[in-house]
Design an enzyme around this catalytic site. Sequence first.
Site, PDB file in Angstrom:
ATOM      1  N   ASP A 229      -3.899 -19.202   9.411  1.00  0.00           N
ATOM      2  CA  ASP A 229      -3.240 -18.914  10.521  1.00  0.00           C
ATOM      3  C   ASP A 229      -3.831 -19.590  11.755  1.00  0.00           C
ATOM      4  O   ASP A 229      -4.971 -20.297  11.615  1.00  0.00           O
ATOM      5  CB  ASP A 229      -3.240 -17.368  11.163  1.00  0.00           C
TER       6      ASP A 229
ATOM      7  N   ASP B  47      -5.313 -19.516  15.482  1.00  0.00           N
ATOM      8  CA  ASP B  47      -5.935 -18.751  16.442  1.00  0.00           C
ATOM      9  C   ASP B  47      -6.317 -19.579  17.884  1.00  0.00           C
ATOM     10  O   ASP B  47      -6.554 -20.616  17.830  1.00  0.00           O
ATOM     11  CB  ASP B  47      -7.138 -17.799  16.156  1.00  0.00           C
TER      12      ASP B  47
ATOM     13  N   ASP C 195     -18.830 -15.761  14.410  1.00  0.00           N
ATOM     14  CA  ASP C 195     -19.980 -15.623  13.427  1.00  0.00           C
ATOM     15  C   ASP C 195     -20.769 -16.953  12.884  1.00  0.00           C
ATOM     16  O   ASP C 195     -21.996 -16.810  12.995  1.00  0.00           O
ATOM     17  CB  ASP C 195     -19.304 -15.093  12.098  1.00  0.00           C
TER      18      ASP C 195
HETATM   19  P1  ATP Z   1      -9.474 -17.080   7.351  1.00  0.00           P
HETATM   20  O1  ATP Z   1      -8.510 -17.192   8.521  1.00  0.00           O
HETATM   21  O2  ATP Z   1      -9.234 -18.538   6.750  1.00  0.00           O
HETATM   22  O3  ATP Z   1      -9.931 -15.951   6.760  1.00  0.00           O
HETATM   23  P2  ATP Z   1     -11.046 -17.331  10.067  1.00  0.00           P
HETATM   24  O4  ATP Z   1     -12.595 -18.123  10.137  1.00  0.00           O
HETATM   25  O5  ATP Z   1     -10.008 -17.762  10.663  1.00  0.00           O
HETATM   26  O6  ATP Z   1     -10.996 -17.547   8.317  1.00  0.00           O
HETATM   27  P3  ATP Z   1     -10.533 -14.869  11.060  1.00  0.00           P
HETATM   28  O7  ATP Z   1     -10.692 -13.505  10.492  1.00  0.00           O
HETATM   29  O8  ATP Z   1      -8.952 -15.227  10.949  1.00  0.00           O
HETATM   30  O9  ATP Z   1     -11.211 -15.815   9.942  1.00  0.00           O
HETATM   31  O10 ATP Z   1     -11.134 -14.806  12.460  1.00  0.00           O
HETATM   32  C1  ATP Z   1     -10.994 -15.883  13.298  1.00  0.00           C
HETATM   33  C2  ATP Z   1     -12.375 -16.380  13.923  1.00  0.00           C
HETATM   34  O11 ATP Z   1     -12.714 -15.205  14.638  1.00  0.00           O
HETATM   35  C3  ATP Z   1     -13.329 -16.699  13.166  1.00  0.00           C
HETATM   36  O12 ATP Z   1     -13.216 -18.024  12.724  1.00  0.00           O
HETATM   37  C4  ATP Z   1     -14.459 -16.376  14.050  1.00  0.00           C
HETATM   38  O13 ATP Z   1     -14.820 -17.356  14.934  1.00  0.00           O
HETATM   39  C5  ATP Z   1     -14.118 -14.963  14.727  1.00  0.00           C
HETATM   40  N1  ATP Z   1     -14.408 -13.718  13.821  1.00  0.00           N
HETATM   41  C6  ATP Z   1     -13.770 -13.091  12.865  1.00  0.00           C
HETATM   42  N2  ATP Z   1     -14.226 -12.214  12.444  1.00  0.00           N
HETATM   43  C7  ATP Z   1     -15.662 -12.046  13.006  1.00  0.00           C
HETATM   44  C8  ATP Z   1     -16.881 -11.144  12.756  1.00  0.00           C
HETATM   45  N3  ATP Z   1     -16.751 -10.217  11.954  1.00  0.00           N
HETATM   46  N4  ATP Z   1     -17.845 -11.634  13.639  1.00  0.00           N
HETATM   47  C9  ATP Z   1     -17.871 -12.823  14.546  1.00  0.00           C
HETATM   48  N5  ATP Z   1     -16.700 -13.610  14.517  1.00  0.00           N
HETATM   49  C10 ATP Z   1     -15.611 -13.309  13.898  1.00  0.00           C
HETATM   50 MG    MG Z   2      -8.105 -17.378  10.632  1.00  0.00          MG
END
Ligand code: ATP
Ligand code: MG
Length: 458
Positions: free
Chosen positions: A79, A81, A158
């Site tokens: 996705d 963001d 994170d």
């Molecule tokens: P994917 O979508 O491939 O699972 P992602 O890193 O994009 O990985 P998301 O859950 O979509 O994960 O979250 C988007 C962003 O928000 C992350 O890259 C991170 O910067 C932040 N984020 C998400 N969850 C957390 C968390 N539990 N603690 C801190 N930051 C977070």
């Molecule tokens: Mg994501």
Amino acid sequence: MSYRKRSIFDFIKKLVSSPKSPDSESGFEVYPRSAHTVSRAQISDNALKVLYRLKSNGYQSYLVGGCVRDLLLGLEPKDFDVVTDASPEQIKAIFRNCRLIGRRFRLAHVHFGREIIEVATFRGASGDDGGADRVHENGRLLRDNVYGTIEEDVWRRDFTVNALYYNIRDFSIIDYVNGFKDHQQGILRLIGDSEVRYREDPVRMLRAVRFSAKLDFQLDPESAKSMGEMANLLQDVPSARLYDEVLKLFLSGSAIAVFELLERYRLFAVLFPDTDKCLRQAEGDFPRALLLKALGNTDSRIAEGKPVTSYFLLSAFLWDTVQSLVAIKVQKGMNEVMAFQEAGNEAIGRQVNFTAFPKRVGLSMREVWGLQPRFEQRAGARAFRVLAHPRFRAAYDFLLLRAQTGNASLELAQWWTEFQEANNERQKEMVRTIPGAKKRVRRRKKTAVRSKHVVISQ
Ligand code: ATP
Ligand code: MG
């Protein structure tokens, strides 16, 4: 780079009055378009539309998080963001197809048919004390609902590789935490003090495992160090959130690597205590071999673009537990069908305390288990009934796993492989000539009501 928390934050704040002209002397790096590989051709048209519309309305707009990380690796992001300095209401005012969600921290969802672009306002630290009032007694983050600037937003993320901002103004990547270099070196590093960050949100431990396995990135030793000791903190996380994470962990295409890392960091035992106990107490290879086969099958199916289900994998995780419970019940005199039903309920009832899965998942697991003893009873119409069962395919695949790992007979699995592919004539013949089956004779019972037959075995 170490997490210098408030001090670095204050330092940056002093140095950077506006993020419009960042440079490395101000505590962050800017990688111009020529220094990185992210191209607009990789970004979804809808995400680009959102980024451009925010920009043309005078707001900052960036892609951030997993999408930037994945684009840099040439992967297709799950996705896109977007983050901006526009408030949710301001975002809503410029997109007709926008809905605001979330009560505490409002997010904008911009809808384009089935694609949703999530747009978040930069998050800030609440209160002048840097957010001491944000945390739970034991360090858990409770409130995270204050808007801020990009310099504040970055510290709430994170991992360093998840904190890169792709700027739609000049297509550069802004990096406050040395994430670009970590990315190039394949290092997954938590931003800040790992103990503090895991306490704030223990799910970050699971995210560490997921990204490390999926991206084949090395977990930085400092970020890895405290994991085993802090694993128990996962017990405080709501079980529904843990189930969501478990799905992401095991259905990401790297389930075997995920399982190995979860075991290495002692996280598996917190998520699946009964399975862990069976694995530790097993005398032979069996439960582990079955589990690894199930995980491997899931990975191959994902690689081939085939659908995968969570209940199949969960059935494998809890199978040994179910079998042990069945054995006890049968020994106490319960019939096998009943024993399977009760054992299934018990195993599921215990597991949902840790990872709360939906009812329909539990129902499918019980069906997969309940069909296992029925594969052996094939006489008369029984084999046909098993074949017609809606859960036949999954239960048969499960039987194959068992046969491959010495938990069921190979002949039995082969019989079912042939039976489901045979024509009706052959199927009837197969049922008549089941190896080792007792002969059954149909006899009219004298006292039976007209036309009703009962089967009496000799
Ligand atoms: P994917 O979508 O491939 O699972 P992602 O890193 O994009 O990985 P998301 O859950 O979509 O994960 O979250 C988007 C962003 O928000 C992350 O890259 C991170 O910067 C932040 N984020 C998400 N969850 C957390 C968390 N539990 N603690 C801190 N930051 C977070
Ligand atoms: Mg994501």
